[in-house]
Enzyme design. Structure first.
Site, short mmCIF file in Angstrom:
data_model
loop_
_atom_site.label_atom_id
_atom_site.label_comp_id
_atom_site.label_asym_id
_atom_site.label_seq_id
_atom_site.Cartn_x
_atom_site.Cartn_y
_atom_site.Cartn_z
N GLU A 210 35.97 -48.98 -36.19
CA GLU A 210 36.20 -49.45 -34.83
C GLU A 210 35.17 -48.81 -33.91
O GLU A 210 34.77 -47.66 -34.13
CB GLU A 210 37.59 -49.03 -34.34
CG GLU A 210 38.74 -49.61 -35.13
CD GLU A 210 40.08 -49.17 -34.53
OE1 GLU A 210 40.74 -50.01 -33.92
OE2 GLU A 210 40.43 -47.99 -34.67
N ASP A 229 47.53 -44.49 -39.05
CA ASP A 229 47.34 -45.72 -38.29
C ASP A 229 46.68 -46.81 -39.13
O ASP A 229 46.99 -48.00 -38.97
CB ASP A 229 46.47 -45.42 -37.05
CG ASP A 229 46.33 -46.63 -36.14
OD1 ASP A 229 47.34 -47.33 -35.93
OD2 ASP A 229 45.22 -46.88 -35.63
N HIS A 234 47.03 -50.98 -43.65
CA HIS A 234 45.99 -51.99 -43.89
C HIS A 234 45.08 -51.66 -45.08
O HIS A 234 44.82 -52.49 -45.94
CB HIS A 234 45.10 -52.16 -42.66
CG HIS A 234 45.88 -52.34 -41.38
ND1 HIS A 234 46.98 -53.15 -41.30
CD2 HIS A 234 45.71 -51.81 -40.16
CE1 HIS A 234 47.44 -53.11 -40.06
NE2 HIS A 234 46.71 -52.30 -39.35
N LYS A 328 37.38 -44.27 -35.38
CA LYS A 328 37.12 -44.79 -34.04
C LYS A 328 35.76 -44.30 -33.57
O LYS A 328 35.28 -43.27 -34.03
CB LYS A 328 38.20 -44.29 -33.08
CG LYS A 328 39.56 -44.91 -33.34
CD LYS A 328 40.52 -44.56 -32.24
CE LYS A 328 41.83 -45.32 -32.38
NZ LYS A 328 41.66 -46.79 -32.24
#
Ligand code: NAP
Length: 479
Positions: A210, A229, A234, A328
């Site tokens: 991300e 997360d 996922h 991130k």
């Protein structure tokens, strides 16, 4: 049992997910006539809207988040919408909710798009008001707990009112076209399966990168971190789809049976098989961005990056590392799977210019949906020095191969399947628990060894130790 809901009850109907994904998905499904004109949608949350007020709220969300060409008749869609204010912590509020839902003729689909802390009181309220009968299905948004124990607690609460065949645990990655295409690629082609094992595959890499930082998820993310997360759900679902044995049929039990077997084969990792990081200030896509602690407003030990060398301990994958990384503030937004094959056993091409490189298969999930197979080919020409070789991509860009179909929101598929009662793309309890078991062990290893995230400048691929995690095996991350 066949099931087709004629009423959808949406908890968290005023939330971010409802505005950005769920209402646009439902409107788009209506526009494409994929849901029955008779499907009634009842939204609920604490905000004191009446039907008209909620329709206005929904209109604004659709105008913001759904492209005009996908809206169809908005008036028709908005007329389906009803709203009942409710505090999920107050069981008495469910009486009016049940009256608003009425008695669906075919079935009721419930979607809980609220914080998981509300699941238990919501289930209690639904039970008390008679909204858990045999023709009711329930969809649950992630996160399903923060560890194995809390996930069991939630699952037990849901199981007290709904049998497993009526529970739809959402992992929105499974709603993505390319993720489903992974099954087609593996099991509708003869080419890959004979090579899809430790004898021919050197390593597999899964990256979920991300560019964003904390955004508006401060409260949730700092308690969760990248491992819980992204990896717990996922990435482990992607790994399971890559590593699973061929299921006997495209059927929810057959597919989920094979996925859970893989998840149970995951070897517990050692401390040197994980790297964690936290971004500091830097630049992403040319823009300066602050560090995580600046965004958060305090110091934190939450990891915003994690890389893991995982192993699936079974015959097929013996000795094949699965490198996972997510974070991130990385250089680009990309989700992809790379399968790196082994070199040819003997090269007949002796010269340097003709050195062969192992084949690789790239499955791009977002932002681009594509499948690229790197093959060695002869460079055209009449060189005196002999044959020259170069890798060339055999590229299937999904948008080019399938001109016409619109790019859908992953939730369109999932909402359609929830309404239609098809569990294939939803996660079964045993899968969630196998995922948490492995993740909890990693967190225990971190706690035992006092692992703290290493700093990385925003805009980089995590701390340098993440590069070393692969490099020391002679493997380079795909970039
Ligand atoms: P959100 O914006 O905070 O929305 C929460 C919703 O719950 C609102 O509609 C809120 O409305 C309602 N709510 C809060 N307290 C309530 C109560 N006591 N009784 C009844 N309703 C209540 O959260 P979100 O981003 O939409 O996310 C919803 C769930 O999906 C979360 O579990 C989140 O982790 C998960 N999720 C979200 C995303 C995303 O992109 N947003 C992605 C994946 C998963 P009122 O305040 O009006 O009650």
């Amino acid at each position: 049992m066949s099931f087709n809901a004629d009423c959808l009850l949406l908890f968290g109907a005023t939330g971010d997910l409802a505005q950005r994904m769920l209402l646009p998905s439902l409107c788009a499904l209506g526009a494409d006539k994929l849901i029955s004109p008779d499907l009634k949608i009842v939204g609920t949350a604490r905000q004191p809207f009446d039907d008209a007020g909620y329709r206005n709220f929904a209109r604004e969300a659709l105008e913001k988040y759904l492209p005009p060409e996908r809206r169809g008749s908005m008036a028709e869609f908005l007329n389906r919408l009803h709203y009942q204010p409710l505090d999920a912590n107050d069981t008495s509020h469910f009486v009016d909710l049940a009256a608003k839902v009425g008695t669906p003729k075919e079935g009721l689909a419930i979607f809980l798009s609220t914080a998981p802390g509300l699941f238990e009181p919501t289930i209690a309220g639904l039970s008390a008001s008679g909204l858990t009968g045999a023709n009711v299905r329930i969809g649950l948004e992630k996160p399903l707990g923060t560890d194995l124990e809390s996930s069991r607690h939630i699952n037990d609460a849901v199981a007290s009112a709904f049998s497993e065949d009526r529970i739809f645990r959402i992992d929105h990655y499974l709603g993505k076209e390319t993720v489903q295409n992974l099954l087609a690629l593996r099991f509708a082609n003869i080419l890959f399966e004979p090579l899809w094992n430790a004898a021919h595959i050197d390593n597999v890499q899964i990256t979920v990168a991300e560019t964003v930082g904390l955004e508006n998820r401060v409260g949730y993310y700092d308690g969760a971190g990248a491992l819980r997360d992204m990896v717990q759900n996922h990435m482990l679902q992607l790994l399971a789809l890559v590593a699973m044995e061929p299921p006997a049929s495209y059927d929810s039990t057959a597919i989920r049976d094979e996925k859970v077997k893989v998840l149970r084969c995951l070897r517990y990792v050692t401390p040197d098989e994980t790297v964690t990081g936290q971004y500091r200030k830097g630049a992403v896509e040319g823009q300066p961005v602050p560090g995580y602690d600046d965004e958060l407003g305090k110091d934190s030990d939450t990891e915003t990056f994690v890389a893991i060398k995982a192993h699936v301990d079974n015959w097929r994958w013996k000795g094949v590392p699965f490198y996972l990384r997510t974070g991130k503030r990385l250089p680009k937004r990309v989700t992809e799977i790379i399968v790196n094959f082994r070199p040819v056993p003997h090269s007949i091409f002796a010269s340097k210019a003709a050195s062969t490189r192992p084949n690789s298969l790239l499955i791009g999930i977002q932002p681009e949906e594509n499948i690229t197979l790197q093959l060695m080919a002869k460079v055209p020409g009449l060189d005196r020095d002999g044959i020259r070789l170069r890798p060339v991509p055999l590229d299937i860009a999904m948008n080019d191969a399938f001109a016409g179909p619109v790019k859908r929101i992953a939730y369109e598929r999932l909402l359609l399947d929830l309404i239609g009662g098809d569990q294939t793309l939803f996660v079964r309890r045993d899968e969630v628990e196998a995922q948490w078991d492995w993740i909890d062990d990693i967190r225990a290893v971190w706690a035992e060894h006092g692992v703290k995230p290493k700093a990385y400048a925003a805009g980089n691929w995590g701390p340098s130790a993440a590069i070393a995690l692969a490099e020391r095996d002679g493997v380079t991350w795909h970039e």
